[in-house]
Design a protein around this motif. Structure first.
Motif, PDB file in Angstrom:
ATOM      1  N   ASN A 206      54.222  31.791 -15.899  1.00 54.37           N
ATOM      2  CA  ASN A 206      55.128  30.666 -15.717  1.00 54.37           C
ATOM      3  C   ASN A 206      55.304  29.847 -17.003  1.00 54.37           C
ATOM      4  OD1 ASN A 206      56.877  29.329 -13.892  1.00 54.37           O
ATOM      5  ND2 ASN A 206      55.402  27.674 -13.638  1.00 54.37           N
ATOM      6  N   ILE A 207      55.349  30.548 -18.162  1.00 56.28           N
ATOM      7  CA  ILE A 207      55.615  29.873 -19.428  1.00 56.28           C
ATOM      8  C   ILE A 207      57.132  29.727 -19.580  1.00 56.28           C
ATOM      9  CG2 ILE A 207      55.358  29.965 -21.932  1.00 56.28           C
ATOM     10  CD1 ILE A 207      52.978  31.837 -21.525  1.00 56.28           C
ATOM     11  N   PRO A 208      57.636  28.514 -19.725  1.00 56.14           N
ATOM     12  CA  PRO A 208      59.088  28.333 -19.811  1.00 56.14           C
ATOM     13  C   PRO A 208      59.609  28.515 -21.240  1.00 56.14           C
ATOM     14  CG  PRO A 208      58.006  26.198 -19.819  1.00 56.14           C
ATOM     15  CD  PRO A 208      56.910  27.234 -19.684  1.00 56.14           C
ATOM     16  N   THR A 209      60.783  29.129 -21.360  1.00 50.69           N
ATOM     17  CA  THR A 209      61.552  29.086 -22.604  1.00 50.69           C
ATOM     18  C   THR A 209      62.932  28.552 -22.229  1.00 50.69           C
ATOM     19  OG1 THR A 209      62.600  31.272 -22.533  1.00 50.69           O
ATOM     20  CG2 THR A 209      60.320  31.167 -23.349  1.00 50.69           C
ATOM     21  N   ALA A 210      63.814  28.425 -23.222  1.00 58.41           N
ATOM     22  CA  ALA A 210      65.118  27.838 -22.950  1.00 58.41           C
ATOM     23  C   ALA A 210      65.935  28.660 -21.955  1.00 58.41           C
ATOM     24  CB  ALA A 210      65.898  27.670 -24.252  1.00 58.41           C
ATOM     25  N   ASN A 211      65.735  29.980 -21.932  1.00 56.55           N
ATOM     26  CA  ASN A 211      66.545  30.810 -21.029  1.00 56.55           C
ATOM     27  C   ASN A 211      65.728  31.819 -20.224  1.00 56.55           C
ATOM     28  OD1 ASN A 211      65.932  32.476 -23.263  1.00 56.55           O
ATOM     29  ND2 ASN A 211      67.780  33.723 -22.922  1.00 56.55           N
ATOM     30  N   ALA A 212      64.399  31.683 -20.232  1.00 60.23           N
ATOM     31  CA  ALA A 212      63.578  32.673 -19.517  1.00 60.23           C
ATOM     32  C   ALA A 212      62.243  32.072 -19.096  1.00 60.23           C
ATOM     33  CB  ALA A 212      63.340  33.895 -20.401  1.00 60.23           C
ATOM     34  N   THR A 213      61.606  32.776 -18.164  1.00 58.82           N
ATOM     35  CA  THR A 213      60.236  32.470 -17.782  1.00 58.82           C
ATOM     36  C   THR A 213      59.375  33.663 -18.182  1.00 58.82           C
ATOM     37  OG1 THR A 213      60.962  31.116 -15.925  1.00 58.82           O
ATOM     38  CG2 THR A 213      58.688  31.891 -15.871  1.00 58.82           C
ATOM     39  N   VAL A 214      58.269  33.393 -18.858  1.00 63.59           N
ATOM     40  CA  VAL A 214      57.439  34.457 -19.415  1.00 63.59           C
ATOM     41  C   VAL A 214      56.111  34.549 -18.675  1.00 63.59           C
ATOM     42  CG1 VAL A 214      56.230  35.286 -21.479  1.00 63.59           C
ATOM     43  CG2 VAL A 214      58.494  34.215 -21.693  1.00 63.59           C
ATOM     44  N   TYR A 215      55.725  35.787 -18.352  1.00 58.79           N
ATOM     45  CA  TYR A 215      54.404  36.074 -17.794  1.00 58.79           C
ATOM     46  C   TYR A 215      53.695  37.014 -18.775  1.00 58.79           C
ATOM     47  CZ  TYR A 215      56.033  34.064 -13.393  1.00 58.79           C
ATOM     48  OH  TYR A 215      56.502  33.201 -12.436  1.00 58.79           O
ATOM     49  N   VAL A 216      52.678  36.535 -19.439  1.00 60.77           N
ATOM     50  CA  VAL A 216      51.923  37.349 -20.392  1.00 60.77           C
ATOM     51  C   VAL A 216      50.987  38.273 -19.612  1.00 60.77           C
ATOM     52  CG1 VAL A 216      50.276  37.312 -22.288  1.00 60.77           C
ATOM     53  CG2 VAL A 216      52.070  35.561 -22.163  1.00 60.77           C
ATOM     54  N   ILE A 217      51.038  39.594 -19.893  1.00 57.22           N
ATOM     55  CA  ILE A 217      50.263  40.572 -19.130  1.00 57.22           C
ATOM     56  C   ILE A 217      49.350  41.384 -20.056  1.00 57.22           C
ATOM     57  CG2 ILE A 217      51.918  40.726 -17.234  1.00 57.22           C
ATOM     58  CD1 ILE A 217      53.093  43.225 -18.541  1.00 57.22           C
ATOM     59  N   ASP A 218      48.360  42.051 -19.438  1.00 59.47           N
ATOM     60  CA  ASP A 218      47.331  42.735 -20.238  1.00 59.47           C
ATOM     61  C   ASP A 218      47.553  44.237 -20.400  1.00 59.47           C
ATOM     62  OD1 ASP A 218      46.676  43.702 -17.729  1.00 59.47           O
ATOM     63  OD2 ASP A 218      44.584  43.057 -17.788  1.00 59.47           O
ATOM     64  N   SER A 219      48.679  44.740 -19.958  1.00 61.43           N
ATOM     65  CA  SER A 219      48.982  46.186 -20.107  1.00 61.43           C
ATOM     66  C   SER A 219      50.470  46.358 -20.378  1.00 61.43           C
ATOM     67  CB  SER A 219      48.598  46.975 -18.863  1.00 61.43           C
ATOM     68  OG  SER A 219      47.212  46.866 -18.592  1.00 61.43           O
ATOM     69  N   VAL A 220      50.810  47.463 -21.070  1.00 56.27           N
ATOM     70  CA  VAL A 220      52.200  47.814 -21.284  1.00 56.27           C
ATOM     71  C   VAL A 220      52.685  48.593 -20.071  1.00 56.27           C
ATOM     72  CG1 VAL A 220      53.834  49.086 -22.729  1.00 56.27           C
ATOM     73  CG2 VAL A 220      51.896  47.867 -23.779  1.00 56.27           C
ATOM     74  N   LEU A 221      53.838  48.211 -19.539  1.00 59.09           N
ATOM     75  CA  LEU A 221      54.414  48.888 -18.369  1.00 59.09           C
ATOM     76  C   LEU A 221      55.273  50.060 -18.820  1.00 59.09           C
ATOM     77  CD1 LEU A 221      55.621  45.653 -16.480  1.00 59.09           C
ATOM     78  CD2 LEU A 221      53.374  46.774 -16.330  1.00 59.09           C
ATOM     79  N   MET A 222      55.084  51.198 -18.209  1.00 58.74           N
ATOM     80  CA  MET A 222      55.849  52.387 -18.572  1.00 58.74           C
ATOM     81  C   MET A 222      56.864  52.730 -17.475  1.00 58.74           C
ATOM     82  SD  MET A 222      55.094  53.311 -21.563  1.00 58.74           S
ATOM     83  CE  MET A 222      53.832  53.077 -22.817  1.00 58.74           C
ATOM     84  N   PRO A 223      58.107  53.037 -17.847  1.00 60.95           N
ATOM     85  CA  PRO A 223      59.142  53.370 -16.851  1.00 60.95           C
ATOM     86  C   PRO A 223      58.762  54.618 -16.056  1.00 60.95           C
ATOM     87  CG  PRO A 223      60.091  53.016 -19.034  1.00 60.95           C
ATOM     88  CD  PRO A 223      58.616  53.073 -19.212  1.00 60.95           C
TER      89      PRO A 223
END
Length: 223
Positions: A206-223
């Motif tokens: 729930n970190i706010p930026t001017a145009n987005a909300t950021v969730y910092v995560i501990d793994s890279v997500l793969m498609p």
């Protein structure tokens, strides 16, 4: 006989006067006591009324602030002031804001290589699941270098971390379509969330930026 009568009369007058003064004194005392009692009975009510409203207002403000605040143990690694702080990131579009965050240097480099800076900064509203540098370090170096050189594959991986809309903790749970065109599922509640098939844990959400909300995560997500 006259002396006795006169003396008796004077004594009677003195007694009557004494009783009258005593009665007046009692009336004044009763009146003062009544006023004091009335004042005492009103004061606690007035005091309670004056104190209750500010307490309720303070409680409401506290709850509102808590609901809007970033959460998670990883937030301790975010600068408290200046570049990269929550206040600073809130004023900048998401790619620019992320470039200030010391946890996200590899992600920022990858976004630059994929040519996604303008795309992310110009979007109206996004939610970004942002892997930390440590998350990228879990990928074998050879594979990571190959990914960073393959713009198409890199773009697909990075857009897999982005969904439309600025989603707060009350909206982020569930299945969401990503900018890559596939879906990811976010599960959890409160301050405990996991993202994608990798079950990447939200470290600071729930970190706010001017145009987005950021969730910092501990793994890279793969498609």
């Amino acid at each position: 006989m006259r002396k006795i009568t006169r003396t008796t009369g004077l004594a009677a007058m003195a007694l009557t006067l004494s009783l009258g003064l005593a009665a007046c004194g009692n009336e004044d005392d009763d009146s003062s006591a009544s006023e004091t009692s009335s004042s005492a009975s009103e004061s606690p009510m007035e005091s309670e009324s004056m104190e209750s409203t500010p307490m309720e207002s303070e409680s409401t403000m506290t709850e509102g602030s808590a609901a809007a605040a970033p959460f998670g143990e990883g937030c301790a690694a975010v600068p408290t002031e200046g570049a990269g702080s929550v206040d600073s990131m809130a004023t900048k579009p998401v790619a620019t804001a992320a470039s200030e965050n010391p946890l996200l240097t590899t992600l920022v480099a990858a976004v630059g290589k994929a040519g996604l800076v303008d795309t992310l900064n110009s979007a109206e509203a996004l939610t970004v699941f942002a892997p930390t540098d440590d998350a990228f370090a879990q990928i074998p170096k050879k594979d990571l270098n190959a990914l960073l050189k393959d713009k198409k594959a890199l773009t697909e991986v990075l857009t897999h971390h982005v969904v439309a809309g600025q989603l707060g903790p009350d909206e982020v749970g569930g299945e969401h379509e990503t900018l890559a065109g596939d879906t990811i599922e976010v599960m959890g509640e409160g301050e405990a969330w996991t993202v994608g098939d990798e079950k990447a844990a939200v470290l600071c959400g729930n970190i706010p930026t001017a145009n987005a909300t950021v969730y910092v995560i501990d793994s890279v997500l793969m498609p």
